[in-house]
Design an enzyme around this catalytic site. Sequence first.
Site, PDB file in Angstrom:
ATOM      1  N   HIS A  63      12.833  29.098  -0.627  1.00 43.58           N
ATOM      2  CA  HIS A  63      13.150  29.392  -2.032  1.00 43.58           C
ATOM      3  C   HIS A  63      12.091  30.258  -2.718  1.00 43.58           C
ATOM      4  O   HIS A  63      11.503  29.872  -3.716  1.00 43.58           O
ATOM      5  CB  HIS A  63      13.459  28.139  -2.860  1.00 43.58           C
ATOM      6  CG  HIS A  63      13.005  26.851  -2.265  1.00 43.58           C
ATOM      7  ND1 HIS A  63      13.831  25.975  -1.627  1.00 43.58           N
ATOM      8  CD2 HIS A  63      11.792  26.295  -2.226  1.00 43.58           C
ATOM      9  CE1 HIS A  63      13.161  24.942  -1.207  1.00 43.58           C
ATOM     10  NE2 HIS A  63      11.932  25.102  -1.552  1.00 43.58           N
ATOM     11  N   HIS A 106      10.433  11.660   1.328  1.00 43.90           N
ATOM     12  CA  HIS A 106      10.719  12.795   0.427  1.00 43.90           C
ATOM     13  C   HIS A 106      12.157  13.233   0.655  1.00 43.90           C
ATOM     14  O   HIS A 106      12.569  13.452   1.794  1.00 43.90           O
ATOM     15  CB  HIS A 106       9.732  13.914   0.761  1.00 43.90           C
ATOM     16  CG  HIS A 106       9.863  15.144  -0.067  1.00 43.90           C
ATOM     17  ND1 HIS A 106      10.407  15.176  -1.327  1.00 43.90           N
ATOM     18  CD2 HIS A 106       9.495  16.431   0.208  1.00 43.90           C
ATOM     19  CE1 HIS A 106      10.377  16.410  -1.795  1.00 43.90           C
ATOM     20  NE2 HIS A 106       9.835  17.189  -0.880  1.00 43.90           N
ATOM     21  N   GLU A 145      13.728  15.982  -0.223  1.00 44.91           N
ATOM     22  CA  GLU A 145      14.100  17.393  -0.085  1.00 44.91           C
ATOM     23  C   GLU A 145      14.729  17.630   1.292  1.00 44.91           C
ATOM     24  O   GLU A 145      14.355  17.009   2.288  1.00 44.91           O
ATOM     25  CB  GLU A 145      12.877  18.310  -0.308  1.00 44.91           C
ATOM     26  CG  GLU A 145      13.315  19.741  -0.528  1.00 44.91           C
ATOM     27  CD  GLU A 145      12.248  20.645  -1.154  1.00 44.91           C
ATOM     28  OE1 GLU A 145      11.089  20.209  -1.304  1.00 44.91           O
ATOM     29  OE2 GLU A 145      12.594  21.798  -1.484  1.00 44.91           O
ATOM     30  N   ASP A 183      14.656  19.680   3.693  1.00 37.44           N
ATOM     31  CA  ASP A 183      13.960  20.003   4.944  1.00 37.44           C
ATOM     32  C   ASP A 183      13.482  18.732   5.654  1.00 37.44           C
ATOM     33  O   ASP A 183      13.135  18.780   6.837  1.00 37.44           O
ATOM     34  CB  ASP A 183      12.808  20.996   4.725  1.00 37.44           C
ATOM     35  CG  ASP A 183      11.897  20.643   3.583  1.00 37.44           C
ATOM     36  OD1 ASP A 183      12.339  19.960   2.633  1.00 37.44           O
ATOM     37  OD2 ASP A 183      10.722  21.056   3.614  1.00 37.44           O
ATOM     38  N   HIS A 192       5.727  16.624  -4.420  1.00 41.39           N
ATOM     39  CA  HIS A 192       5.972  17.554  -5.509  1.00 41.39           C
ATOM     40  C   HIS A 192       7.362  17.363  -6.126  1.00 41.39           C
ATOM     41  O   HIS A 192       7.785  18.182  -6.954  1.00 41.39           O
ATOM     42  CB  HIS A 192       5.801  19.012  -5.026  1.00 41.39           C
ATOM     43  CG  HIS A 192       6.855  19.455  -4.045  1.00 41.39           C
ATOM     44  ND1 HIS A 192       7.712  20.499  -4.304  1.00 41.39           N
ATOM     45  CD2 HIS A 192       7.225  18.998  -2.824  1.00 41.39           C
ATOM     46  CE1 HIS A 192       8.535  20.678  -3.285  1.00 41.39           C
ATOM     47  NE2 HIS A 192       8.258  19.766  -2.377  1.00 41.39           N
ATOM     48  N   ASP A 216       4.765  16.278   2.233  1.00 41.20           N
ATOM     49  CA  ASP A 216       4.411  17.696   2.090  1.00 41.20           C
ATOM     50  C   ASP A 216       2.902  17.903   1.877  1.00 41.20           C
ATOM     51  O   ASP A 216       2.376  18.988   2.157  1.00 41.20           O
ATOM     52  CB  ASP A 216       5.146  18.315   0.892  1.00 41.20           C
ATOM     53  CG  ASP A 216       6.588  18.695   1.216  1.00 41.20           C
ATOM     54  OD1 ASP A 216       6.929  18.814   2.405  1.00 41.20           O
ATOM     55  OD2 ASP A 216       7.371  18.864   0.269  1.00 41.20           O
ATOM     56  N   TYR A 218       0.172  27.550   0.971  1.00 42.66           N
ATOM     57  CA  TYR A 218       1.105  26.443   0.711  1.00 42.66           C
ATOM     58  C   TYR A 218       0.757  25.758  -0.613  1.00 42.66           C
ATOM     59  O   TYR A 218       1.629  25.499  -1.447  1.00 42.66           O
ATOM     60  CB  TYR A 218       1.015  25.446   1.872  1.00 42.66           C
ATOM     61  CG  TYR A 218       2.059  24.361   1.835  1.00 42.66           C
ATOM     62  CD1 TYR A 218       3.264  24.510   2.520  1.00 42.66           C
ATOM     63  CD2 TYR A 218       1.857  23.188   1.127  1.00 42.66           C
ATOM     64  CE1 TYR A 218       4.230  23.520   2.489  1.00 42.66           C
ATOM     65  CE2 TYR A 218       2.812  22.196   1.088  1.00 42.66           C
ATOM     66  CZ  TYR A 218       3.998  22.367   1.778  1.00 42.66           C
ATOM     67  OH  TYR A 218       4.953  21.385   1.738  1.00 42.66           O
ATOM     68  N   HIS A 268       4.750  19.148   7.455  1.00 36.89           N
ATOM     69  CA  HIS A 268       4.779  20.548   7.926  1.00 36.89           C
ATOM     70  C   HIS A 268       3.420  20.881   8.539  1.00 36.89           C
ATOM     71  O   HIS A 268       2.377  20.522   7.974  1.00 36.89           O
ATOM     72  CB  HIS A 268       4.988  21.534   6.770  1.00 36.89           C
ATOM     73  CG  HIS A 268       6.285  21.380   6.031  1.00 36.89           C
ATOM     74  ND1 HIS A 268       7.497  21.697   6.589  1.00 36.89           N
ATOM     75  CD2 HIS A 268       6.548  20.972   4.770  1.00 36.89           C
ATOM     76  CE1 HIS A 268       8.462  21.480   5.695  1.00 36.89           C
ATOM     77  NE2 HIS A 268       7.912  21.030   4.584  1.00 36.89           N
TER      78      HIS A 268
HETATM   79 FE1  FEO Z   1       9.336  19.368  -0.483  1.00 32.76          FE
HETATM   80 FE2  FEO Z   1       8.895  20.082   2.768  1.00 32.76          FE
HETATM   81  O1  FEO Z   1       9.869  19.632   1.248  1.00 32.76           O
END
Ligand code: FEO
Length: 409
Positions: free
Chosen positions: A29, A83, A85, A87, A149, A168, A196, A229
């Site tokens: 994004h 989390h 989100e 991903d 986040h 994250d 990041y 990640h």
């Molecule tokens: Fe906030 Fe890696 O997703």
Amino acid sequence: MMDRCFMPVQISKHVYWVGAIDTNIRDFHGYETRRGTTYNAYLIMGKKVALIDTVKAPFKEEMISRISKILPPGEIDYIVSNHAERDHSGSLAAVMEEIKPQKVFASRTGVRVLRELFDLPGELTPVNDGDKVNLGDMNLTFLETRMLHWPDSMITYLNEDELLFSQDGFGMHLATFERFYDQLDPAILEYEAATYFANILMPYSGLITKLIERVVKMGIPLKMIAPDHGPIWRGEGIGRIIDLYQKWARRKTTSKGVIVYGTMWGNTELMARALAEGMAAGGAKVKLMSTDAFHRSDVMYELLDAGALLVGSSTLNNHLLPSVADVLTYIKGLRPKDLLAQSFGSYGWSGEAVGQIEEYLKAMKAELAGEGIKVKNRPGGTVLEDCYKRGLSLAEILREGSAAVRTGD
Ligand code: FEO
């Protein structure tokens, strides 16, 4: 055939990495991920088996394949969703359908968000800050990290292995086949971790400082930080990444000026170059970034420690250039603090862009160094000399008074 190739990696006595490697993703994004990323998921082999996070939907089979080398996936008892989100949760519904876990834990907000995002084939169990889950021979402790986040975010600590699953936090977009930070180039690690932080976590810097203080005060031993990640931190790397996060969260500004500009026929560029020359002659470090040559993510990386942001645009159809509006919108959302600012630009007949840039800069609560520098068509007369002098004066402010005042030195 490929299924046989996806292997888990044991990272501690009871924990295996079972995530996925995405070498192809280039956009998160708006954040350009030139080195791809990983979606990390972890399997804890307690008397009760727990899966920490899942992966982005297209990578579900890769994760299941890695898990299958350890045990039949249907033997997983619990899933923890740190989390919501996509991903990390995009494959959650399909994974729940396949393995039918006894329980799926998430923060209270996480339960709500997961329900809003997906049709899940089972119940979710909400947990509160400080709650523990017993795996028979081990314990998981959950710590809520709201707005780090997302509002649902939490992190999970495995007491027995002294391992923090940090979601994250402390992560980076870096696709590698190495799992630990000490197997990788330190310069690349620091660059990607900083990028990041600047592109995702900067608006929540105050919360990061508080979270680190809280974890330090709790005195929990840490042998490993395993983010969702990029590589896993262990040994000396833990102190290193925490120190860097503390530094970035403070956003201690330097005498660096970032000059971002878009130009139609080179006139605004001439002004940008004159400002850059002046700043450099005044002793500031300068990053001159045309929107044609630099991505908005690169600009954010440079703003991690910059003291000044100079933005220029030609006026096109009564507006600033779309590429400049793009980067300004992105920067405004990430809310870098304590910036000295300057707008500039050339125009043909109406010249609205410079004022529009100033509105963005004011919305960022930047400190305008002076009136915007506008010139009709070619920057003739003394315009370039004026730009040079403004650059000199900005450098002086950065080097001496204002920067020190702003950073509390
Ligand atoms: Fe906030 Fe890696 O997703």
